[in-house]
Design a protein around this motif. Structure first.
Motif, short mmCIF file in Angstrom:
data_model
loop_
_atom_site.label_atom_id
_atom_site.label_comp_id
_atom_site.label_asym_id
_atom_site.label_seq_id
_atom_site.Cartn_x
_atom_site.Cartn_y
_atom_site.Cartn_z
N ALA A 154 -7.49 19.56 -6.76
CA ALA A 154 -6.95 18.83 -5.61
C ALA A 154 -6.65 17.39 -5.98
CB ALA A 154 -7.94 18.89 -4.44
N VAL A 155 -7.57 16.76 -6.72
CA VAL A 155 -7.36 15.38 -7.15
C VAL A 155 -6.16 15.29 -8.09
CG1 VAL A 155 -8.36 13.47 -8.48
CG2 VAL A 155 -9.77 14.72 -6.83
N GLN A 156 -6.06 16.25 -9.02
CA GLN A 156 -4.95 16.23 -9.97
C GLN A 156 -3.61 16.41 -9.26
OE1 GLN A 156 -5.31 19.01 -13.22
NE2 GLN A 156 -3.32 18.49 -14.07
N ALA A 157 -3.56 17.32 -8.29
CA ALA A 157 -2.31 17.55 -7.56
C ALA A 157 -1.89 16.29 -6.80
CB ALA A 157 -2.49 18.72 -6.60
N ALA A 158 -2.86 15.61 -6.18
CA ALA A 158 -2.55 14.37 -5.46
C ALA A 158 -2.10 13.28 -6.42
CB ALA A 158 -3.77 13.92 -4.66
N GLU A 159 -2.74 13.21 -7.58
CA GLU A 159 -2.35 12.21 -8.59
C GLU A 159 -0.92 12.44 -9.05
OE1 GLU A 159 -3.50 10.84 -13.17
OE2 GLU A 159 -4.63 12.44 -12.19
N GLU A 160 -0.59 13.71 -9.32
CA GLU A 160 0.77 14.02 -9.79
C GLU A 160 1.81 13.70 -8.72
OE1 GLU A 160 0.42 18.10 -10.87
OE2 GLU A 160 -0.59 17.68 -12.79
N ARG A 161 1.45 13.95 -7.46
CA ARG A 161 2.39 13.63 -6.39
C ARG A 161 2.59 12.13 -6.25
NH1 ARG A 161 7.00 14.04 -4.45
NH2 ARG A 161 7.21 13.72 -2.20
N SER A 162 1.52 11.36 -6.44
CA SER A 162 1.63 9.91 -6.40
C SER A 162 2.61 9.43 -7.46
CB SER A 162 0.25 9.26 -6.60
OG SER A 162 0.36 7.85 -6.62
N ALA A 163 2.52 10.00 -8.65
CA ALA A 163 3.43 9.61 -9.73
C ALA A 163 4.85 10.00 -9.40
CB ALA A 163 2.98 10.25 -11.04
N GLU A 164 5.04 11.17 -8.76
CA GLU A 164 6.38 11.63 -8.40
C GLU A 164 7.04 10.71 -7.38
OE1 GLU A 164 5.74 15.53 -6.96
OE2 GLU A 164 5.45 16.43 -8.95
N LEU A 165 6.23 10.14 -6.49
CA LEU A 165 6.79 9.29 -5.43
C LEU A 165 7.55 8.10 -5.99
CD1 LEU A 165 3.84 9.29 -2.86
CD2 LEU A 165 6.10 10.35 -2.58
N ALA A 166 7.19 7.68 -7.19
CA ALA A 166 7.85 6.53 -7.81
C ALA A 166 9.31 6.84 -8.14
CB ALA A 166 7.11 6.10 -9.07
N ILE A 211 0.83 -1.20 0.00
CA ILE A 211 0.00 0.00 0.00
C ILE A 211 0.87 1.25 0.00
CG2 ILE A 211 -1.94 -1.17 1.10
CD1 ILE A 211 -1.25 0.20 3.68
N ALA A 212 2.09 1.11 -0.50
CA ALA A 212 3.00 2.24 -0.60
C ALA A 212 2.64 3.08 -1.83
CB ALA A 212 4.44 1.76 -0.70
N ALA A 213 2.21 4.30 -1.60
CA ALA A 213 1.76 5.16 -2.69
C ALA A 213 2.87 5.40 -3.70
CB ALA A 213 1.27 6.50 -2.13
N GLY A 214 2.52 5.28 -4.97
CA GLY A 214 3.44 5.61 -6.04
C GLY A 214 4.44 4.55 -6.41
N VAL A 215 4.52 3.45 -5.66
CA VAL A 215 5.50 2.40 -5.95
C VAL A 215 4.87 1.40 -6.91
CG1 VAL A 215 6.97 0.60 -5.01
CG2 VAL A 215 6.57 2.69 -3.69
N PRO A 216 5.35 1.34 -8.16
CA PRO A 216 4.70 0.51 -9.18
C PRO A 216 4.90 -0.98 -8.96
CG PRO A 216 6.67 1.51 -10.08
CD PRO A 216 6.48 2.10 -8.71
N THR A 217 4.01 -1.74 -9.56
CA THR A 217 4.02 -3.20 -9.40
C THR A 217 5.32 -3.81 -9.90
OG1 THR A 217 1.63 -3.25 -9.62
CG2 THR A 217 2.78 -5.31 -9.98
N ASP A 218 5.85 -3.32 -11.04
CA ASP A 218 7.07 -3.94 -11.59
C ASP A 218 8.27 -3.74 -10.66
OD1 ASP A 218 7.41 -1.23 -12.05
OD2 ASP A 218 7.68 -1.42 -14.22
#
Length: 244
Positions: free
Chosen positions: A229-241, A77-84
């Motif tokens: 707000a949703v878009q900003a959170a989505e972008e941050r999730s992608a950045e965490l990777a 459940i680690a945000a932004g960490v992809p399956t691969d």
């Protein structure tokens, strides 16, 4: 988030939950809900389903401590960490999950992705709320909608409650009315096949109070603010990777 899952599963009953953390305070916080607690990763790693509920930047270090087999399932459940990324570091079947804090009260909304979602994982999720299966590419926006979403809803509840107080309501009464209104409206959506626009229209009687308020909302930028707000959170999730 991990603590919320433990509390929800405890309430559901029928689960053996081993909580593992190096922080004794974290273990103490969930001790009454877990079957047992431990600081030994190897003991927790004996489970059929191993949930990794840590910050994204320490996922790799945690996985190095877990020697899992192909017969086990790793749920991250680690945000932004992809399956691969996860699959490259474990032999276990990998499931990526984004739950939310409402797992604590078994009202969780969750998004899940993986090559195979085992039945035992589905049972766990069913016991703490609702979930949808999505593609890997949709996990960042799902993280924003249901993972970050509770904070956005709390903000809106607070805004409605504050408006009630400004109009003369007792603060606790305003809080209850606002929160229960969101709860009831959400339950109505989940139990109805009607489109949301239709549900709005059903509340808006001609020349009534609701339609006056809706006209203010429709003339505002409230929808843009929520979408932002949703878009900003989505972008941050992608950045965490890529962080760290």
């Amino acid at each position: 988030m991990g603590g919320a899952l433990i509390e929800g599963l405890s309430s559901a009953g029928g689960h053996t939950v081993i909580a593992c953390d190096l922080d004794p305070d974290a273990l103490e916080a969930v001790a009454e809900y877990a079957t047992r607690t431990t600081a030994e990763a190897a003991e927790a790693a004996d489970a059929d389903v191993v949930v990794v509920a840590v910050k994204p930047d320490i996922v790799e270090a945690v996985l190095e401590e877990l020697d899992l087999s192909p017969e086990q399932t790793l749920v991250s459940i680690a945000a932004g960490v992809p399956t691969d990324f996860l699959e490259a570091r474990t032999d276990a079947n990998v499931v990526r999950l984004m739950p939310n804090l409402a797992a604590r009260t078994r009202n969780m909304a969750a998004a899940v992705t993986g090559e195979e979602i085992p039945d035992d994982v589905k049972i766990l999720l069913d016991d703490v709320g609702e979930y949808v299966e999505v593609e890997e590419a949709q996990m960042d926006v799902a993280t924003a909608v249901n993972g970050s979403g509770p904070a956005f809803v709390f903000y809106l509840i607070q805004t409605m409650a504050d408006a009630g107080v400004a109009g003369g309501l007792d603060p606790e009464d305003a809080r209850v009315l606002a929160a229960q209104t969101f709860k009831g409206a959400a339950e109505t959506v989940l139990r109805s096949d009607e489109e949301l626009d239709g549900l709005i229209d059903a509340v808006c009687s001609p020349k009534g109070t609701t339609i006056e308020g809706m006209e203010v909302l429709r003339d505002s930028v409230a929808d843009e603010a929520v979408a932002g707000a949703v878009q900003a959170a989505e972008e941050r999730s992608a950045e965490l990777a890529t962080d760290g």
